[in-house]
Design an enzyme around this catalytic site. Sequence first.
Site, PDB file in Angstrom:
ATOM      1  N   GLY A   1      17.066  48.045   9.009  1.00 26.22           N
ATOM      2  CA  GLY A   1      17.892  48.942   8.528  1.00 26.22           C
ATOM      3  C   GLY A   1      17.163  49.836   7.664  1.00 26.22           C
TER       4      GLY A   1
ATOM      5  CB  THR B   1      18.346  49.007   2.475  1.00 22.72           C
ATOM      6  OG1 THR B   1      19.741  49.575   2.644  1.00 22.72           O
ATOM      7  CG2 THR B   1      18.405  48.638   0.840  1.00 22.72           C
TER       8      THR B   1
ATOM      9  CG  ASP C   1      17.950  41.763   7.339  1.00 24.90           C
ATOM     10  OD1 ASP C   1      17.987  43.146   7.307  1.00 24.90           O
ATOM     11  OD2 ASP C   1      18.284  41.350   8.419  1.00 24.90           O
ATOM     12  N   GLY C   2      18.999  43.938   4.922  1.00 24.00           N
ATOM     13  CA  GLY C   2      20.143  44.506   4.546  1.00 24.00           C
ATOM     14  C   GLY C   2      21.388  44.090   4.969  1.00 24.00           C
TER      15      GLY C   2
ATOM     16  CG  ASP D   1      26.184  46.524   8.781  1.00 24.91           C
ATOM     17  OD1 ASP D   1      25.540  47.620   8.605  1.00 24.91           O
ATOM     18  OD2 ASP D   1      25.977  46.062   9.652  1.00 24.91           O
TER      19      ASP D   1
ATOM     20  CE  LYS E   1      21.195  41.183   8.566  1.00 30.72           C
ATOM     21  NZ  LYS E   1      21.039  42.438   8.369  1.00 30.72           N
TER      22      LYS E   1
ATOM     23  N   GLY F   1      22.978  47.827  13.277  1.00 26.79           N
ATOM     24  CA  GLY F   1      21.854  48.655  13.861  1.00 26.79           C
ATOM     25  C   GLY F   1      21.441  47.658  15.102  1.00 26.79           C
TER      26      GLY F   1
ATOM     27  CD  GLU G   1      19.665  42.580  11.397  1.00 30.75           C
ATOM     28  OE1 GLU G   1      19.116  43.473  10.821  1.00 30.75           O
ATOM     29  OE2 GLU G   1      20.571  42.341  11.370  1.00 30.75           O
TER      30      GLU G   1
ATOM     31  CE  LYS H   1      25.731  49.709   3.781  1.00 32.38           C
ATOM     32  NZ  LYS H   1      24.390  49.222   3.890  1.00 32.38           N
TER      33      LYS H   1
HETATM   34  O1  LIG Z   1      22.307  44.464   9.995  1.00 34.37           O
HETATM   35  C1  LIG Z   1      21.618  45.516  10.081  1.00 34.37           C
HETATM   36  C2  LIG Z   1      20.988  46.043  11.463  1.00 34.37           C
HETATM   37  O2  LIG Z   1      21.237  45.222  12.521  1.00 34.37           O
HETATM   38  C3  LIG Z   1      21.221  46.394   8.998  1.00 34.37           C
HETATM   39  O3  LIG Z   1      20.475  45.397   8.017  1.00 34.37           O
HETATM   40  C4  LIG Z   1      22.336  46.597   8.433  1.00 34.37           C
HETATM   41  O4  LIG Z   1      23.076  47.648   9.313  1.00 34.37           O
HETATM   42  C5  LIG Z   1      22.117  47.532   6.981  1.00 34.37           C
HETATM   43  O5  LIG Z   1      21.530  48.567   7.227  1.00 34.37           O
HETATM   44  P1  LIG Z   1      21.451  49.691   6.060  1.00 34.37           P
HETATM   45  O6  LIG Z   1      20.391  49.133   5.075  1.00 34.37           O
HETATM   46  O7  LIG Z   1      20.689  50.790   6.825  1.00 34.37           O
HETATM   47  O8  LIG Z   1      22.575  50.113   5.317  1.00 34.37           O
END
Ligand SMILES: O=C(CO)[C@H](O)[C@H](O)COP(=O)(O)O
Length: 239
Positions: free
Chosen positions: A36, A38, A89-90, A92, A102, A105, A111, A129
Amino acid sequence: MSSTTNLVEQSKKLCAYAAVDNNLKPNHKIIGIGSGSTVVYVAERIGQLSNKSDFVCIPTGFQSKQLIIDNKLQLGGLEENPIIDIAFDGADEIDSDLNAIKGGGACLLQEKLVADSAKEFIIVADDRKNTGILGKGWNKGIPIEVIPNAYNKIINELNSIGGNAKVRSGLPAKAGPAITDNGNFIVDCDFGQVPASQVDELNKKIKLMVGVVETGFFVKMAQKAYIGNADGTVTTLSV
Ligand SMILES: O=C(CO)[C@H](O)[C@H](O)COP(=O)(O)O
């Protein structure tokens, strides 16, 4: 770039840097790096360390692997490193129990493998989020990775338990469904708002559908979340 976009970008960087600075320790030898926009700043911050040869980074997909390589970090695999010391990890969306959605992406399977293998799992996200309840702000549905020829069967089953499911399109980049790094499809299923007390049960119901590989519900996997706020502050949430 508009000033709002600038602020969001700045908040992503702030929370990612704070998460690394406050949690990464010299004894962490195996580090999970998520996917992602972040996590780009997590990899950037880790890439600034002078002891990069002391640890190995495990990716959660193609983009994540590139981040590790671009930041001149040592790339490793989950096969040789099944126990991860710490993973970042990021997300949603995050609720009050640090359950997360999540897979926006399409990387949710790798993940979740990395998060599940990690002794500590830390989420980094901007404050859009952090809604407190899953499905409140994220209205694209719960990402669910499925075996390609099972997608219509699973859509029917998800709809029969109250969901509104559709296969994720690959457009505009690709005609037809989006394909994950594992060669599967993603079904996005909207269940409306899912209270924290019901996330585990719903996740288990979906997991039991034959043809489902993994869901984008990360149930009580994270110990901490670093939230980047628009005013330049970072909020730390922990369970
Ligand atoms: O789960 C994910 C990808 O599968 C990402 O971690 C999630 O979409 C967050 O992304 P971003 O940091 O661009 O908001």
